[in-house]
Scaffold this motif. Structure first.
Motif, PDB file in Angstrom:
ATOM      1  N   ILE A   1       0.656  -1.854   0.076  1.00  0.00           N
ATOM      2  CA  ILE A   1      -0.081  -0.186  -0.108  1.00  0.00           C
ATOM      3  C   ILE A   1       1.129   1.555  -0.159  1.00  0.00           C
ATOM      4  O   ILE A   1       0.791   2.535  -0.616  1.00  0.00           O
ATOM      5  CB  ILE A   1      -0.883   0.163   0.980  1.00  0.00           C
ATOM      6  CG1 ILE A   1      -1.760   1.013   0.916  1.00  0.00           C
ATOM      7  CG2 ILE A   1      -0.606   0.817   2.604  1.00  0.00           C
ATOM      8  CD1 ILE A   1      -2.887   0.817   2.539  1.00  0.00           C
TER       9      ILE A   1
ATOM     10  N   ARG B   1       0.842   4.689  -2.878  1.00  0.00           N
ATOM     11  CA  ARG B   1       0.274   5.868  -2.152  1.00  0.00           C
ATOM     12  C   ARG B   1       1.313   6.725  -2.842  1.00  0.00           C
ATOM     13  O   ARG B   1       1.755   8.256  -2.495  1.00  0.00           O
ATOM     14  CB  ARG B   1       0.886   5.733  -0.562  1.00  0.00           C
ATOM     15  CG  ARG B   1      -0.657   5.723   0.297  1.00  0.00           C
ATOM     16  CD  ARG B   1      -0.760   5.749   1.799  1.00  0.00           C
ATOM     17  NE  ARG B   1      -1.706   5.102   2.350  1.00  0.00           N
ATOM     18  CZ  ARG B   1      -2.090   4.626   3.387  1.00  0.00           C
ATOM     19  NH1 ARG B   1      -0.833   3.462   3.867  1.00  0.00           N
ATOM     20  NH2 ARG B   1      -2.852   4.036   3.575  1.00  0.00           N
TER      21      ARG B   1
ATOM     22  N   LEU C   1      -7.293   4.219  -1.659  1.00  0.00           N
ATOM     23  CA  LEU C   1      -6.335   3.657  -0.276  1.00  0.00           C
ATOM     24  C   LEU C   1      -6.869   4.419   0.809  1.00  0.00           C
ATOM     25  O   LEU C   1      -6.909   3.512   1.616  1.00  0.00           O
ATOM     26  CB  LEU C   1      -4.983   4.332  -0.892  1.00  0.00           C
ATOM     27  CG  LEU C   1      -4.497   3.891  -1.928  1.00  0.00           C
ATOM     28  CD1 LEU C   1      -3.145   4.750  -2.089  1.00  0.00           C
ATOM     29  CD2 LEU C   1      -4.467   2.629  -1.681  1.00  0.00           C
TER      30      LEU C   1
ATOM     31  N   TYR D   1      -7.902   1.935   2.964  1.00  0.00           N
ATOM     32  CA  TYR D   1      -7.118   0.909   3.900  1.00  0.00           C
ATOM     33  C   TYR D   1      -6.113   1.831   4.949  1.00  0.00           C
ATOM     34  O   TYR D   1      -4.939   0.583   4.994  1.00  0.00           O
ATOM     35  CB  TYR D   1      -6.669   0.751   2.583  1.00  0.00           C
ATOM     36  CG  TYR D   1      -7.659  -0.357   1.909  1.00  0.00           C
ATOM     37  CD1 TYR D   1      -8.054  -1.339   1.975  1.00  0.00           C
ATOM     38  CD2 TYR D   1      -7.475   0.253   0.639  1.00  0.00           C
ATOM     39  CE1 TYR D   1      -8.893  -2.193   0.959  1.00  0.00           C
ATOM     40  CE2 TYR D   1      -8.814  -0.156  -0.180  1.00  0.00           C
ATOM     41  CZ  TYR D   1      -9.150  -1.767  -0.123  1.00  0.00           C
ATOM     42  OH  TYR D   1     -10.350  -2.093  -0.669  1.00  0.00           O
TER      43      TYR D   1
END
Length: 68
Positions: free
Chosen positions: A35, A39, A63, A66
């Motif tokens: 992740i 990002r 995102l 999460y």
């Protein structure tokens, strides 16, 4: 760079422990991308067992669902 396929982030599985998204690879393993990489703008998930890569299609706000 050749990608095998383009996959929507909603079609991937998120593992909160590993903080990564996964998607099945035709070779039997899984494509994976962290992740934090997403990002940072890296939208390519790789398979550790073969040379295939997929493009992850997402918006930055996707995102937010999460967060750690």
């Amino acid at each position: 760079m050749n990608v095998y396929d383009s996959i929507e982030i909603e079609d991937m599985t998120f593992d909160p422990i590993q903080q990564a998204f996964f998607y099945p690879c035709p070779c039997g393993d899984q494509f994976a991308v962290a992740i934090d990489d997403l990002r940072d703008g890296e939208n390519i998930a790789t398979c550790p067992s073969c040379s295939l890569m997929i493009e992850v299609i997402f918006e930055a706000e996707d995102l937010e669902n999460y967060k750690e």
